[in-house]
Design a protein around this motif. Structure first.
Motif, short mmCIF file in Angstrom:
data_model
loop_
_atom_site.label_atom_id
_atom_site.label_comp_id
_atom_site.label_asym_id
_atom_site.label_seq_id
_atom_site.Cartn_x
_atom_site.Cartn_y
_atom_site.Cartn_z
N PHE A 1 0.88 -1.18 -0.03
CA PHE A 1 0.12 0.14 -0.04
C PHE A 1 0.67 0.89 0.01
N ASP A 2 0.38 2.29 -0.83
CA ASP A 2 1.16 3.39 -1.10
C ASP A 2 1.19 4.44 0.27
N VAL B 1 -6.58 10.33 3.06
CA VAL B 1 -5.86 9.57 4.35
C VAL B 1 -6.00 8.04 4.12
N VAL B 2 -7.24 7.62 3.67
CA VAL B 2 -7.38 6.24 3.62
C VAL B 2 -7.22 5.58 2.13
N ASP B 3 -7.19 3.98 2.21
CA ASP B 3 -6.94 3.58 1.15
C ASP B 3 -7.97 4.17 0.18
N ALA C 1 -13.21 2.46 6.80
CA ALA C 1 -12.35 2.43 5.96
C ALA C 1 -11.31 1.54 6.07
N ARG C 2 -10.19 1.57 5.27
CA ARG C 2 -9.17 0.60 5.49
C ARG C 2 -7.86 1.50 5.32
N THR D 1 -0.04 12.94 6.63
CA THR D 1 -0.91 12.17 7.64
C THR D 1 -1.14 10.95 7.50
N ARG D 2 -1.32 10.40 6.11
CA ARG D 2 -1.47 8.85 5.95
C ARG D 2 -0.33 8.04 6.20
N ARG D 3 1.03 8.39 6.12
CA ARG D 3 1.95 7.82 6.63
C ARG D 3 2.10 7.69 8.01
N HIS D 4 1.87 8.71 8.76
CA HIS D 4 1.82 8.67 10.24
C HIS D 4 0.65 7.94 10.66
N VAL D 5 -0.51 7.91 10.28
CA VAL D 5 -1.38 7.40 10.71
C VAL D 5 -1.23 5.64 10.60
N VAL D 6 -0.89 5.19 9.25
CA VAL D 6 -0.62 3.92 9.05
C VAL D 6 0.52 3.23 10.14
N GLU D 7 1.44 4.19 10.24
CA GLU D 7 2.98 3.79 11.09
C GLU D 7 2.25 3.60 12.75
N ALA D 8 1.18 4.54 13.02
CA ALA D 8 0.75 4.59 14.34
C ALA D 8 0.10 3.19 14.50
N LEU D 9 -0.92 2.79 13.59
CA LEU D 9 -1.78 1.62 13.86
C LEU D 9 -0.93 0.43 13.85
N ASP D 10 0.01 0.55 13.07
CA ASP D 10 1.04 -0.99 12.96
C ASP D 10 1.62 -0.80 14.31
N ALA D 11 2.01 0.34 15.05
CA ALA D 11 2.79 0.15 16.09
C ALA D 11 1.77 -0.20 17.38
#
Length: 514
Positions: A261-262, A290-292, A312-313, A486-496
């Motif tokens: 995912f980009d 922000v979302v997919d 959303a995803r 924002t998208r990158r930060h939220v994706v990384e936060a969810l993974d963390a």
């Protein structure tokens, strides 16, 4: 002999599967509705439906029902696959005595609900009924009670979706009302406790069925229903889409899509918030950026439009979305928005769906009507829901974040796992126009030119508080980020925070301020 038995079986199945017969099916189609079995064919993956209770028979001997043939007792029940995952369903058959509910009818309902609970699978209840089968008296009434009990016991354990594809009146409305989501069909479905005739007789008010409880009313005025479909096919499509975001039960994680995912920055977000505070912007544009791509699925789109909820995803992972909509009431929280938000938070928490919040909130909506309507109690529902939720909670402050309404949008103090702020964020106790007259009452009273002094103090207040840096200095904001990232930060936060574990004090249940 064996051939005779097989021929009988084939004939019996054909008779029962025909429901009320060709003429009744034709009338159903002329009314713009599909039959019970056609709806199930659309719900389940092709060839996967396994029926349960086809040969069920009523045992009523009163009021002309003695010996009367009611195929499958007016409801088709069973299980099948939805995108490869097992789900259970009941579909009322309006072609058989108007799909009326009675003893055996309700026992079939309860049977598949018990199965859904036992095996940890979602259940879809397709309502199209004239109501209770009056000829069966208290057996019908008891049957409804058994269904309501199961709706309640199943709540928070397996997802429950009600598709109201026809009339649903009287006590029958409470099964959909106890489900997680209600899908209604425009023009052909209605929900109401007392119909137009009773209302006219008792209250002297004249109203037709759709104006009283049609899909347009229940999705926009009352908020009872969450989706308005254009026809039966659209309703089933919505049900299938909804299930694609949800786990089968509360012990599973939501289904994550595989793939890469980009997270390339979206520069459009850097200028989406207007410089002029009097100009609004569409928060849905922020969410979709922000979302997919094409993954945002809005819930209750027509009700309390100053607040946005949905699914959303993010990098394939399902999330619950909650956001203020500055285009409507400036994004302020009111009674309906608070209820809408609190229910969505609690659903997401029950089924392990992380929540992502986008904040632009000036406060709780002022007014006598809101105060007398209980905005204190309703706003407290949001605070309670966020504070009690143990799923990952990510908050993005886009613009305004004022006072108690910001806390109600999942601030750090309400358990947010990550709080990000854009440079446009304004984290303050209240807006400058309200704060200055309170803080500087004496200075304004003593000023030679009160208006000029007021403007000077407002400018000073804005410079000091209309930014996210003081909140970040106090660790109430984790990071001030470029909107485009924002998208990158939220994706990384969810993974963390995906492995989050949080234990609350042991209790029988909490006491949300209903």
């Amino acid at each position: 002999m064996a051939d005779d038995r097989m021929a009988r079986l084939k004939a019996e199945r054909a008779r029962l599967e025909a429901g009320g017969g060709e003429e009744a099916a034709r009338r159903q189609h002329e009314a713009g509705k599909l039959t019970a079995r056609e709806r199930l064919d659309l719900l389940f993956d092709g060839g996967t439906f396994a029926e349960k209770g086809l040969f069920a028979e009523h045992r009523c001997r009163d009021f002309g029902l003695d010996g009367r043939d009611l195929p499958a007792d007016g409801v088709v029940t069973g299980s099948g696959k939805v995108d490869g995952r097992t789900a259970f369903a009941a579909s009322q058959d309006f072609t058989v005595v108007a799909g009326t509910a009675a003893e055996v009818h309700c026992r079939k309902y309860c049977s598949i609900m018990d199965d859904a609970l036992r095996y940890g699978c979602p259940v879809v209840l397709i309502e199209d009924s004239g109501g209770a089968r009056i000829q069966e008296g208290v057996d019908s009434l008891n049957g409804y009670g058994e269904i309501f009990y199961r709706n309640t016991i199943m709540s928070g354990v397996v997802p429950q979706i009600a598709v109201v594809a026809g009339p649903c009146a009287g006590g029958a409305v409470y099964s959909p009302a106890l489900c997680d989501f209600i899908i209604m069909v425009k023009g052909t479905s209605q929900m109401f406790i007392t119909g137009p005739d009773v209302i006219k007789a008792v209250m002297g008010e004249e109203v037709d069925k759709n104006a009283l409880g049609g899909a347009e009313v229940q999705t926009s005025v009352s908020g009872v229903a969450h989706f308005m479909a254009q026809d039966d096919r659209d309703a089933i499509r919505i049900a299938r889409t909804l299930l694609s975001y949800l786990p089968s039960n509360n012990l599973e994680e939501p289904p994550r899509l595989a793939g890469s995912f980009d997270v390339t920055p979206d520069p459009r977000l850097d200028s989406i918030v207007p410089d002029d505070p009097r100009v609004g912007f569409d928060m849905k544009d922020v969410i979709r950026s922000v979302v997919d791509p094409a993954s945002f699925f809005e819930v209750s789109e027509r009700f309390a439009t100053n607040f946005i909820i949905g699914f959303a995803r993010l990098a394939g992972r399902p999330v619950g979305i909650l956001a203020n909509q500055p285009l409507v009431k400036a994004g302020a929280l009111d009674i309906d928005a608070s209820d809408k938000a609190a229910r969505h938070i609690r659903f997401c928490n029950a089924f392990n769906v992380p929540v992502v919040n986008f904040v632009d909130v000036p406060g709780f909506l002022p007014g006598v009507g809101q105060e007398h309507g209980g905005i204190i109690r309703h706003g407290a529902k949001m605070l309670h829901a966020y504070s009690a939720a143990t799923v990952p909670k990510i908050t993005v402050i886009v613009k305004k974040a004022y006072g108690g309404s910001y806390l109600a949008m999942c601030a750090r103090s309400q358990g947010a796992d990550r709080v990000f702020a854009w440079p446009t964020a304004e984290v303050a106790v209240m807006g400058a126009e309200m704060a200055v007259p309170l803080i500087f009452r004496k200075e304004l009273a003593a000023a030679e030119n009160a208006d000029k002094k007021r403007e000077e103090l407002i400018r000073e207040y804005r410079e000091k508080f209309y930014n996210p840096y003081r909140a970040a200095a106090r660790l109430q904001v984790d990071d001030v980020i470029a909107p485009s990232e924002t998208r990158r930060h939220v994706v990384e936060a969810l993974d963390a925070v995906r492995t989050k574990r949080e234990a609350l004090p042991a209790k029988k249940n909490d006491n949300i301020p209903l």
